[in-house]
Write an enzyme that holds these catalytic residues in place. Sequence first.
Site, PDB file in Angstrom:
ATOM      1  N   GLU A 316       1.418   4.256  -3.323  1.00  0.00           N
ATOM      2  CA  GLU A 316       2.160   3.269  -4.108  1.00  0.00           C
ATOM      3  C   GLU A 316       2.877   2.264  -3.200  1.00  0.00           C
ATOM      4  O   GLU A 316       2.884   1.054  -3.468  1.00  0.00           O
ATOM      5  CB  GLU A 316       3.175   3.960  -5.021  1.00  0.00           C
ATOM      6  N   ASP A 398      -5.152   3.158  -0.762  1.00  0.00           N
ATOM      7  CA  ASP A 398      -5.612   4.454  -0.254  1.00  0.00           C
ATOM      8  C   ASP A 398      -5.768   4.407   1.260  1.00  0.00           C
ATOM      9  O   ASP A 398      -5.345   5.336   1.971  1.00  0.00           O
ATOM     10  CB  ASP A 398      -6.942   4.833  -0.892  1.00  0.00           C
TER      11      ASP A 398
END
Length: 456
Positions: A316, A398
Amino acid sequence: MPAMDFLGDLALFLDRPGFPWKTLIIGFSVSQYLLETWLSVRQHRKLCETKVPKALDGVVTTEVYDKSQAYGRAKSNFGFVSSLFGQVNNIATIHFDLLPKLWGTTGDWVSQYAPPLFSGSISHSIIFFVAFTLASNLVSLPFSYYKTFVLEEKFGFNKQTRQLFFMDTIKTQILIVILGSPVLAGFLKIVNYFGNNFFYYVWLFILGVQTFMITVYPIFIQPLFNKLTPLEDGKLKTEVEALAAKLQFPLKHLYVIDGSRRSAHSNAYFYGLPWSKHIVIYDTLIEKIEKNENSEKSEKIEKCEISEVVAVLAHELGHWKEGHTTKQFGVSQLYTFWLFAMFSVFINNRSLFQAFGFEMTMPTIIGFLIFNDILTPVDTVLKLLMNVMSRKFEFEADAFAVRLGYSTELAKSLIKLQVQNLSTMDADWLYSAYHYTHPILPERLRALDWKGGKIE
């Protein structure tokens, strides 16, 4: 200005008496419905498969995969019914001239009951807005009820009571009226004052409203629905704060939200102004850690689970560090500006209003509702492009977590979240491209170079 001249010429060109605007808009709506239904049929076939995808072989059990597929089929069947109802409702609203009828009815209410100070077009538009949103919510209420208390309950996700469900519905409607009415009044006032040049000023106004909502939402609105409590001192809090400090993330508060009051689904997110951010973790995401802290499980397992939650937050925060939130905000502002600029082309299109049963008046709020139906083909393309961008950002976030050393932990966490939420394990590529803002699990695991293995 050339741009203004172009918009003016386009407005004149499109105001064509007798043009079949109704037929065109119904055609747009039906075409979108058929496209999305075709994609849903393709995805439903995928959800009927019984063999675990090769990329997930050994990662998820056949039992979990079957349950995920069953949940996906249940949502798919619900989607077929609700989308068909929505399409019939939309066509009926257009065909039977329900908008001019509701506009006339609310006009009668204003003339009969409103004091002279509140008898103008803006007051009329606000009453119409309240009646329209209330009617729309009442129509959709049975579907929301079924989804919550039948579909979600069947698979063990619903945690809310009927009292809480209806209280949330009432609160939402009240907030729509309290917050939406002054925004609508401001929008209409700007349009009336600036004429055809309104779109620049409306865009600035909406930008101000968005900034205001970012500020007041966590203070006044979210507490009406959820309880935010500071994350208790412990290993998880220490690691999250250390990660934020390492990335120079302007963390002000670290909260746990009681998402378990309504659902067993898990998530984590951050929000706030550029200089003051707040991280929110669902209690369902960390409850397993809390159980293990109070059990005799090994410290190694507890540490592993904490690092997996931190890996999710690293992903995040990757969105923040890579500038994804800023880029998406910029794109949304460009779209908002373009939206209102194009609306200026249709706001005085008499042929459009007449086609929808407005012979004597051209209410701005009605024009905006119809204009949104005209944009259906453009919105379909923009949705596809925005999802492409969003999936790209997910891969980049990611990769950011991987660079921080959370490759294995993130992969394990993604798998656990997938299993816990019974999210779709595989998807038809066209359906995924059109609908999904996130890559599917096998795609993310491949990008993370996950080698497989049993997840405890």
